[in-house]
Design an enzyme around this catalytic site. Structure first.
Site, mmCIF file in Angstrom:
data_model
loop_
_atom_site.group_PDB
_atom_site.id
_atom_site.type_symbol
_atom_site.label_atom_id
_atom_site.label_comp_id
_atom_site.label_asym_id
_atom_site.label_seq_id
_atom_site.Cartn_x
_atom_site.Cartn_y
_atom_site.Cartn_z
ATOM 1 N N HIS A 115 -5.490 -3.819 -1.529
ATOM 2 C CA HIS A 115 -5.136 -3.150 -2.619
ATOM 3 C C HIS A 115 -4.926 -3.593 -4.042
ATOM 4 O O HIS A 115 -4.119 -3.323 -4.769
ATOM 5 C CB HIS A 115 -3.990 -2.188 -2.240
ATOM 6 N N SER A 127 0.575 -1.209 0.007
ATOM 7 C CA SER A 127 0.006 0.066 0.016
ATOM 8 C C SER A 127 0.641 1.244 0.047
ATOM 9 O O SER A 127 0.246 2.438 -0.488
ATOM 10 C CB SER A 127 -0.751 -0.253 0.994
ATOM 11 N N LYS A 177 -12.658 -0.752 0.468
ATOM 12 C CA LYS A 177 -11.775 0.022 -0.533
ATOM 13 C C LYS A 177 -12.598 0.112 -2.085
ATOM 14 O O LYS A 177 -13.499 0.632 -2.117
ATOM 15 C CB LYS A 177 -10.347 -0.418 -0.709
#
Length: 378
Positions: A194, A166, A225
């Site tokens: 991610h 990240s 996310k």
């Protein structure tokens, strides 16, 4: 030292353009994990409202008492299907998923081998378990092999790595990791926070991107996310492991179940992903646009082909001051410094979203160029 972190207050929904409290309209946001732009997608919001009306605001309970609704089981099944795994288990966050897995799975007879730049939640989760701990140099396969040889004396070996890191936007060499794991009889665990939703041909993550879906044993990831942006995390993998976590994982056993609105958001986000990969492809093109233009301007951008685009600056105060000047030019970015990243490696982490326009990206590059020249970073 320039490392004090302040919180800016947003007075609008998450998206490519924001309204800040006290004014600041028309700010372009380049620091959200909203990779696919789904946190404000009308269908995602509608699904949350419908779940809220049908199933209520929350469960006031943990899962095994009276906190499991049909939508929780449906979402777990959908997650497992998306990742092509046997089963899945939901958590309040991926931080909780990472806190809950190592202690439940590993004993003092076992070993865990962790990349030195793994996310803080993996590090904390490993600290909670009683396994023998090995830390290998970042993405260094020679060092990992040396540590695997050393760990052969233990009953079970688990290699733990972020799929996409990240802070740096680089991607773990999963093919090589899986080859070493096979050679030394180890299991592979990846954190895909991610990566889930946008890496790989169908957005399934780094294991799909690198062609090792059948060799990675355990995946932890987030719903907070790319998959709707609200909250929640999960573990997916072999059914016996998921069964064990339901019995032994402390963050699962002692935390309220996910609120229905959050479940509704994530479920709809997965539906949209499984229908089409067009959004993810759009984001990839915009990522390339930003990276190439910033490199041409003279900046050093860490990582490769990932929407996390760290603009490397080194000095913490420089990163902080440049971020403030960027905001004055209508670009919302944040300087990252110790302890979030190592000392001397401060940066401004830019994150590209599928809902950024080409004009948004070009404005960001122009602002960086102006501010970089002003502060001697170019």
């Amino acid at each position: 030292a320039g490392t004090w972190k302040s919180e800016r207050v947003i007075a609008s929904r998450q998206g490519p353009h924001l309204l800040l409290a006290g004014g600041g309209a028309g700010i372009i946001n380049f620091c959200a994990n909203n990779y696919l732009g789904l946190s404000s997608h009308p269908e995602v919001i509608r699904a949350a409202v419908e779940a809220l009306e049908k199933f209520g605001a929350g469960l006031s309970s943990v899962r095994f008492i009276c906190g499991t609704q049909s939508i929780h089981k449906d979402l777990e099944e959908k997650i497992a299907r998306f990742h092509q795994r046997e089963d899945a288990i939901l958590y309040a966050s991926c931080f909780d998923a990472n806190a809950g897995i190592f202690e439940a799975l590993l004993t003092p007879e076992d070993a865990v081998l962790s990349d030195e730049l793994n996310h803080a939640s993996i590090i904390d989760g490993i600290r909670l378990c009683k396994a023998n701990k090995y830390r290998y140099k970042h993405m260094d396969m020679q060092d990992l092999e040396a540590k695997l040889k050393e760990a052969q004396k233990h009953r079970l070996r688990l290699v733990a790595t972020d799929g996409a890191f990240s802070m740096d936007g680089d991607i773990a060499p999963l093919r090589e990791i899986c080859q070493l794991a096979q050679k030394y009889d180890a299991l592979v665990f990846i954190d895909e926070c991610h990566a889930t939703g946008f890496l790989g041909p169908n957005g399934r993550g780094t294991d799909e991107l690198l062609g090792v879906m059948d060799k990675v044993t355990i995946i932890n990831s987030t719903l907070g996310k790319a998959l709707g942006g609200a909250a929640g995390g999960y573990t997916t993998g072999p059914k016996p492991l998921i069964d064990l976590l339901r019995q032994r994982s402390r963050p699962y056993l002692f935390s309220n179940s996910l609120p229905p609105a959050v479940v509704g958001c994530a479920s709809k986000a997965l539906d949209l992903l499984m229908e089409s990969n067009a959004i993810a492809q759009s984001m990839a093109a915009k990522t390339q646009r930003f990276r190439s233009k910033m490199t041409a301007a003279g900046f050093t951008i860490s990582g490769k082909d990932h929407p996390i685009c760290p603009v490397m600056l080194g000095d913490a105060r420089l990163a902080s001051v440049m971020a403030e000047d960027m905001l004055n030019r209508g670009i919302y970015v944040i300087g990252f410094s110790y302890p979030v990243v190592p000392k001397g490696k401060a940066r401004i982490r830019v994150q590209i979203s599928a809902v950024h326009s080409d004009e948004d990206i070009d404005r960001c590059v122009e602002a960086f160029t102006e501010v970089g020249r002003k502060h001697g970073a170019l």
